[in-house]
Design a protein around this motif. Structure first.
Motif, mmCIF file in Angstrom:
data_model
loop_
_atom_site.group_PDB
_atom_site.id
_atom_site.type_symbol
_atom_site.label_atom_id
_atom_site.label_comp_id
_atom_site.label_asym_id
_atom_site.label_seq_id
_atom_site.Cartn_x
_atom_site.Cartn_y
_atom_site.Cartn_z
ATOM 1 N N GLU A 35 -11.216 -14.119 -42.667
ATOM 2 C CA GLU A 35 -11.746 -13.122 -41.649
ATOM 3 C C GLU A 35 -12.680 -14.035 -40.679
ATOM 4 O O GLU A 35 -12.851 -13.885 -39.306
ATOM 5 C CB GLU A 35 -12.365 -11.977 -41.747
ATOM 6 N N ILE A 36 -13.411 -14.844 -41.408
ATOM 7 C CA ILE A 36 -14.604 -15.589 -40.734
ATOM 8 C C ILE A 36 -14.242 -16.886 -40.010
ATOM 9 O O ILE A 36 -13.344 -17.612 -40.671
ATOM 10 C CB ILE A 36 -15.870 -16.004 -41.785
ATOM 11 N N ILE B 40 -16.997 -23.411 -32.060
ATOM 12 C CA ILE B 40 -16.700 -24.470 -32.872
ATOM 13 C C ILE B 40 -15.030 -24.020 -33.377
ATOM 14 O O ILE B 40 -14.950 -23.257 -33.791
ATOM 15 C CB ILE B 40 -17.470 -24.679 -34.049
ATOM 16 N N PRO B 41 -14.165 -25.123 -32.826
ATOM 17 C CA PRO B 41 -12.990 -24.832 -33.197
ATOM 18 C C PRO B 41 -12.679 -24.989 -34.705
ATOM 19 O O PRO B 41 -13.161 -25.888 -35.444
ATOM 20 C CB PRO B 41 -12.136 -26.176 -32.372
ATOM 21 N N ASN C 266 -7.789 -13.465 -35.742
ATOM 22 C CA ASN C 266 -9.106 -12.871 -35.243
ATOM 23 C C ASN C 266 -10.380 -14.004 -35.151
ATOM 24 O O ASN C 266 -10.674 -14.533 -36.219
ATOM 25 C CB ASN C 266 -9.446 -11.653 -35.974
ATOM 26 N N SER C 267 -11.029 -14.275 -33.896
ATOM 27 C CA SER C 267 -12.140 -14.933 -34.033
ATOM 28 C C SER C 267 -11.942 -16.382 -34.450
ATOM 29 O O SER C 267 -13.039 -17.149 -34.836
ATOM 30 C CB SER C 267 -13.502 -14.354 -34.859
ATOM 31 N N PRO D 103 -8.755 -19.213 -28.008
ATOM 32 C CA PRO D 103 -8.910 -18.431 -29.079
ATOM 33 C C PRO D 103 -7.196 -18.183 -29.391
ATOM 34 O O PRO D 103 -6.268 -18.256 -28.666
ATOM 35 C CB PRO D 103 -9.160 -16.965 -28.683
ATOM 36 N N LEU D 104 -7.263 -17.993 -30.731
ATOM 37 C CA LEU D 104 -5.559 -17.957 -31.158
ATOM 38 C C LEU D 104 -4.735 -16.710 -30.614
ATOM 39 O O LEU D 104 -3.852 -16.517 -30.398
ATOM 40 C CB LEU D 104 -5.427 -17.732 -32.811
#
Length: 484
Positions: free
Chosen positions: A27-28, A272-273, A394-395, A406-407
Motif C-alpha cells: 500500500e505504501i 517520487i515516482p 493507490n498512491s 498516478p497509476l
C-alpha cells in the motif's frame, strides 16, 4: 421449547503475519517505504544494510560453527536458515534496476515558511495586547489553506471557553478578525466569497472600482449566477460599462490562500515516482525506482549465534530463551526481506501488465489512445486479486517521457461507439474538454449541444451522461461559463 444441536462447516481465511506485512508494504509508495525500512532496521538488530555488514572472520569459533551436527529439536531446524546459502546471507532488497545515470525525476518542493507561519509573522508586527495576540493566533489557526475562516465566531468563542478557559464574546472576536483582514494576502480570513472579494476591493483605490464594489455588495447572487442582464437593467449600464465592472471583479482572487504558493502547504512534499518507464526508439523499458531503498541482509553474527545455540541444544531455560529470542528475530528479518521482495515482484508484474494493455498510449503519450481498463482487467492478466491491484494502484506514480502520472490515471470504463468499437470514457472526456475550451464563451455549449456533437462523432451518449462527465472534469454548466 425444543433444543437442537447442529454442525456447520465454514471455510474461513485467516491471514498470517507475513501476509499482513506484504499487504501493508504494497500500500505504501516508495518514499514511505524508505522510512518503513529504517524503522525495521532500528527495531530488529538481526537486519542490517548490506554495505555495513563486516565480513565474517574465519577464526576458531567460525570453524566450530561450520560443523554439521543436527539438532534434536524437531520444532526448530537450523537447516531452514543455512542450507540455502544463496538465499539468506546474500538476501538483498535492491534490484539495482535503475539506470546508472539516474534518469528519473524527483520533484522537490522548495523550503520556506508556510501560509499560516506567514500570517503569524505578520501578526507579530501588529500592535496588539498579549490577550489579543493570543486570540488572533487562535483565529488564524482556524483559517483553511484557501484563506477562509469557515468556522462561526460563536463556535470559536465556545472553543476558547472550553479549551483555554477564556470568556470572549463574538464582538471581541470580530474586532480581532478585522485586524486579520488587514494582513496579506488580501482577502485572508474572509468568512465567505462575498466578504473575500469586498476585502480585496476595499484595499484598492479608484473610481473605476465603485461599480465593481456595487456589483459584489448589492448584486452578488446575480453575479455568481451570471445573470448579467439583470445587473445591467437595474443599474442602467451600457454594455461597455457592465463589461468593465465585471472585469474588475474577475481580476480578484477567490482563494487568497492559494496565491501564497508555498508547497509546504501540501500533504506530500515530494512526488517520487515508484516506476520509471523509458522509451528507446519505441522499445519500452520498465524498472522500479530503487535509488533510496537500501540493500538488506541478515546479520552473520546473529546467524552464527543461532547456529551455536541450536547445536548446544536447550540444556536449560536460559539457553532455550536465548535460542527462541534469536530465532524470532531471524524469522522476523527473513519475513521482512521476503515481504519486500514480494512487494517488488507484485509491483513490477502489475505495472508490466498495465503497460502491455496500454502499450500504444505509453509509446505515444496521446490521451485518446488509452483503452478502457478496470482493476478486474489487470487482476485477470496477472492472476492477482482485485484488492491487490487496488493496493498497487493507490498512491503510486510512474515517470514516463511525457510526465509523471498516478497509476489511477490509466484506469477508466469503456463505451461502445455506433460502429461497435469500444473506447475509453477518458477519450470522450478529452473530446468534451476540447469542445469546451474552443467554444464561443459568449454562447457556451450546453450539455445537450455537447451530446449532439458527440453523436455526430459516433459517440451515442445521453445528455445526463455528458453532464456527469463534465462534472467529473470539474467544468461548470454553460451558463456559468458565459463571458461578456
Amino acid at each position: 421449547m425444543e433444543q437442537r444441536l447442529s454442525l456447520q462447516q465454514k471455510l474461513l481465511q485467516k491471514l498470517s503475519p507475513q501476509q499482513i506485512q506484504v499487504i501493508k508494504l504494497l500500500e505504501i509508495p516508495t518514499m514511505q517505504l524508505e522510512q518503513r525500512i529504517k524503522k525495521e532496521l532500528e527495531e530488529n538488530p538481526v537486519l542490517e544494510l548490506e554495505s555495513d555488514n563486516p565480513e565474517f572472520e574465519d577464526d576458531g569459533e567460525a570453524q566450530e560453527l561450520k560443523s554439521e551436527k543436527d539438532t534434536d529439536d524437531e520444532e526448530f531446524s537450523f537447516d531452514d536458515y543455512l542450507n540455502d546459502e544463496d538465499e539468506i546471507p546474500s538476501y538483498k532488497l535492491s534490484a539495482n534496476n535503475y539506470s546508472k545515470d539516474e534518469k528519473y525525476v524527483d520533484i522537490p518542493f522548495s523550503v520556506g515558511t508556510t501560509f499560516h507561519e506567514n500570517l503569524y509573522d505578520q501578526l507579530r508586527l501588529v500592535n496588539l495586547s498579549e490577550e489579543q495576540q493570543q486570540l488572533a493566533e487562535y483565529i488564524i489557526g482556524n483559517i483553511d489553506d484557501d484563506g477562509y475562516l469557515r468556522r462561526d465566531l460563536l463556535a470559536i468563542s465556545d472553543d476558547l471557553a472550553f479549551n483555554m478557559n477564556m470568556e470572549v464574546s463574538e464582538e471581541e472576536l470580530l474586532k480581532i478578525l478585522k485586524v486579520i483582514h488587514e494582513l496579506d494576502p488580501a482577502g485572508v480570513g474572509a468568512r465567505d466569497l462575498k466578504e473575500c472579494l469586498l476585502i480585496q476591493l476595499n484595499r484598492k483605490k479608484g473610481k473605476e472600482l465603485d461599480l465593481a464594489k456595487t456589483i459584489v455588495k448589492d448584486f452578488f447572487t446575480e453575479f455568481t449566477k451570471k445573470h448579467y442582464d439583470k445587473i445591467q437593467k437595474k443599474l442602467e449600464l451600457s454594455d461597455e460599462e457592465l463589461k468593465q465592472g465585471i472585469d474588475q471583479v474577475l481580476k480578484l482572487n477567490p482563494k487568497p490562500g492559494s496565491s501564497y504558493s508555498n508547497p509546504l502547504n501540501r500533504t506530500n512534499q515530494h512526488i517520487i515516482p515508484d516506476f520509471i518507464l523509458e522509451n528507446t526508439d519505441g522499445e519500452l523499458s520498465l524498472s522500479l525506482n530503487q535509488r533510496n531503498v537500501p540493500e538488506l541482509k541478515i546479520n552473520d553474527t546473529y546467524l552464527g549465534m543461532l547456529r551455536s545455540l541450536s547445536e548446544k541444544g536447550k540444556n536449560n531455560k536460559s539457553q532455550k530463551d536465548a535460542l527462541m529470542f534469536v530465532k524470532q528475530k531471524v524469522d522476523s528479518a527473513k519475513w521482512f526481506i521476503d515481504a519486500i521482495r514480494q512487494r517488488h515482484h507484485t509491483l513490477l508484474l502489475t505495472m508490466s501488465e498495465i503497460i502491455n494493455l496500454q502499450k500504444e498510449y505509453f509509446q505515444e503519450g496521446e490521451e485518446t489512445k488509452l483503452k478502457p481498463m478496470i482493476l478486474k482487467d489487470i487482476a485477470e492478466r496477472t492472476g492477482l486479486d482485485i484488492s491487490t491491484i487496488s493496493r498497487v494502484s493507490n498512491s503510486k506514480y510512474i515517470q514516463t517521457n511525457f510526465g509523471i502520472f498516478p497509476l489511477k490515471y490509466f484506469f477508466s470504463e469503456g463505451l461502445q461507439k455506433d460502429d461497435g468499437e469500444e473506447v475509453s470514457t477518458r477519450e470522450i472526456k478529452k473530446i468534451l474538454q476540447d469542445c469546451i475550451e474552443n467554444e464561443d464563451k459568449r454562447k457556451p455549449l450546453t450539455d445537450e449541444k455537447l451530446a449532439q456533437i458527440l453523436k455526430e462523432k459516433s459517440y451515442n451518449i445521453a445528455r445526463r451522461t455528458v453532464a456527469k462527465y463534465r462534472e467529473q472534469l470539474d467544468i461548470p454548466v454553460a451558463r456559468l461559463r458565459k463571458e461578456l
